[in-house]
Design an enzyme around this catalytic site. Structure first.
Site, PDB file in Angstrom:
ATOM      1  N   SER A 151      -3.539 -33.035  44.434  1.00  0.00           N
ATOM      2  CA  SER A 151      -3.252 -31.884  43.580  1.00  0.00           C
ATOM      3  C   SER A 151      -4.370 -31.667  42.552  1.00  0.00           C
ATOM      4  CB  SER A 151      -1.884 -32.083  42.914  1.00  0.00           C
ATOM      5  OG  SER A 151      -1.337 -30.869  42.493  1.00  0.00           O
ATOM      6  N   ASP A 194       1.815 -29.230  48.428  1.00  0.00           N
ATOM      7  CA  ASP A 194       1.297 -30.144  47.409  1.00  0.00           C
ATOM      8  C   ASP A 194       1.341 -31.614  47.830  1.00  0.00           C
ATOM      9  OD1 ASP A 194       0.344 -30.647  44.750  1.00  0.00           O
ATOM     10  OD2 ASP A 194       2.344 -31.362  44.240  1.00  0.00           O
TER      11      ASP A 194
END
Length: 293
Positions: free
Chosen positions: A53, A183
């Site tokens: 991320s 993610d």
């Protein structure tokens, strides 16, 4: 105080090289920059980088050859003017307000295209492909349908990092090789295990943030959604560390900041500053040859 958690080092007699994992955590991940600055000041160049991320966003820029100090200047300049940031977010937006009303299309007026967002915010020095990076780098994402981790280390860089940062509800999933990716923090918020090979001294930087109570207010919907993901990631990291810790775990003191506090970049960097001396002391103590790696 910043949290420094050194594990018992597993170091070969010949002397290790350093590998670095940068974790997920939204705006708190700006604290990674302080660790990068410390390595630069010591003259230590990681032999490998891994990111999840926000850790993938910053890690890729550093792997491209951008020093920590330059990253700090770039971030501070990028978030200095709120109107320019908002304009870029609107430019990267996928959904439209009308879709929220008639439930057509994506139905999310705040959803953004992560790849477009990176094109708008990333330094121009970041190349298009992994193979052009100066330090070997990998980004982790999550296969939405298979519910499994995907490690990306070759090919097009922007889609890979865009997938790693594709927080559900905020950033559009990315399709790579027929896999729908979201993610990386959903399955691996701190991907240090991919760097361990028995010879490297692995440093992991966890920016999920410790529990912090400033008041008892009820969070806004977007804040609650992002905060829930932070709680989940923190739990995952804790289990990972208990099972198999990295050689050195660093936790900048960023718990007071929300995951979307990018406009508090200067404050986040200041709060993370103790990591510089902590990292230098830890490397000196554990390696005994800080300047000779």
């Amino acid at each position: 105080m910043a949290d420094l958690l050194p594990a018992v080092p597993r170091l070969p007699a010949s002397g290790p090289s350093v590998a670095l994992a940068l974790g997920a955590g939204g705006a708190r991940g700006l604290g990674h920059i302080v660790v990068l600055e410390a390595l630069d000041e010591l003259g230590i160049r990681p032999v490998a980088l891994a990111g999840s991320s926000i850790g993938a966003i910053i890690g890729a820029a550093y792997a491209a050859g951008m020093p920590g100090r330059a990253l700090r200047a770039f971030v501070l300049a990028s978030f200095r003017q709120r109107t320019r940031v908002v304009a870029k977010l609107l430019e990267a937006r996928v959904g439209k307000l009308s879709q929220l009303i008639n439930r057509s299309g994506l139905g999310n007026p705040v959803l953004v295209d992560g790849e477009r967002l990176l094109d708008l915010f990333w330094p121009e020095t970041v190349p298009d492909r992994f193979e052009a990076l100066k330090i070997p780098f990998l980004a982790v994402a999550t296969d939405f349908h298979m519910r499994s981790e995907v490690v990306l280390s070759s090919g097009a860089l922007t889609p890979a990092v865009g997938a790693s940062m594709a927080l559900p509800g905020m950033v559009r999933p990315v399709v790579i090789h027929d896999q729908v990716l979201i993610d990386g923090g959903a399955v691996n918020p701190l991907p240090y295990q991919h760097l361990a090979d028995g010879r490297r001294f692995v440093i992991a930087v966890d920016v999920c943030g410790a529990a912090f109570v400033s008041d008892r207010r009820v969070p806004e919907p977007l804040e609650a959604m992002f905060g829930a993901s932070q709680i989940l990631m923190s739990s995952v990291v804790q289990r990972m560390v208990e099972r198999s810790p990295p050689d050195l775990l660093l936790r900048p003191d960023v718990g007071a900041f929300a995951g979307l506090d990018f406009f508090k970049a200067a404050e986040i960097l200041a709060a993370s500053e103790p990591m510089k001396d902590a990292l230098k002391r830890a490397l000196d103590a554990h390696l005994g040859q800080t300047g000779d790696l």
